[in-house]
Design an enzyme around this catalytic site. Sequence first.
Site, PDB file in Angstrom:
ATOM      1  N   TYR A  52      -6.450   7.465  -6.351  1.00  8.62           N
ATOM      2  CA  TYR A  52      -5.204   6.812  -6.061  1.00  8.62           C
ATOM      3  C   TYR A  52      -5.468   6.582  -4.541  1.00  8.62           C
ATOM      4  CZ  TYR A  52      -0.665   5.168  -4.609  1.00  8.62           C
ATOM      5  OH  TYR A  52       0.560   4.414  -3.975  1.00  8.62           O
ATOM      6  N   LYS A  64      -6.437   3.040  -2.204  1.00 15.79           N
ATOM      7  CA  LYS A  64      -5.275   2.579  -1.268  1.00 15.79           C
ATOM      8  C   LYS A  64      -6.030   2.428   0.149  1.00 15.79           C
ATOM      9  CE  LYS A  64      -1.980   1.666  -3.674  1.00 15.79           C
ATOM     10  NZ  LYS A  64      -1.476   0.261  -3.895  1.00 15.79           N
ATOM     11  N   SER A  85       0.807  -1.164   0.114  1.00 18.72           N
ATOM     12  CA  SER A  85       0.089   0.004   0.088  1.00 18.72           C
ATOM     13  C   SER A  85       1.066   1.169   0.037  1.00 18.72           C
ATOM     14  CB  SER A  85      -0.953  -0.145   1.146  1.00 18.72           C
ATOM     15  OG  SER A  85      -1.743   1.269   1.072  1.00 18.72           O
TER      16      SER A  85
END
Length: 208
Positions: free
Chosen positions: A149, A153, A135
């Site tokens: 993004y 995550k 991650s």
Amino acid sequence: MSKRTWLITGVSSGFGYEMIKLLLDEGEKVIGTVRNKDKISGLIEQYPDTFICELLDVTDVPAIRKLVDSSFEKFGRIDVIVSNAGYGLFGAAEELSDEQVDHIIATNLTGSIQFIRSALPHLRTQGGGRIIQLSTYGGQVAFPGNSMYHATKFGIEGFCESVAQEVAPFNIGVTLVEPGGARTEFRYGSAQVAKLMPEYDGNQHTVF
């Protein structure tokens, strides 16, 4: 200590590439996935007995399941599963195309989820193992221009934290790795940029 077998996605660059170099140097056995074998031909030639390179697009869920099943069938036991494939997407949320939004979710979130889900029955059957999810510190904090993004995550971290509790009784451990900045291709080679941003040159592409 006996040598382990690893199954790792996205090993043609970045952390995945550096990881398999270290593992192969230590004599570990690695099944690594890429979208283009040419980028990693040197390691294929250097470690013919311990490095198995497989083609995989992690947005293809049936292909993920087929690869995981065949890998466990071939090697009998896989000790460590590493979900590493992914990329960045930079730009304001309203500038991103629908295609860009769908693709990063399919890669970073759905692909990682389905890779881990596919491995779980095998890990339970063999009596345990370790899952590692790459991650980022961006899975805990958010910055402007990185909304999708961060979304992927934050999502995969929530998934892994829940799964870790589900599988602990089966001797399966789950580790989240949250690196900060690093000198890889992530930002300037593998990332995508919003198509409406002035600096986008049409040549940005995704590399796993």
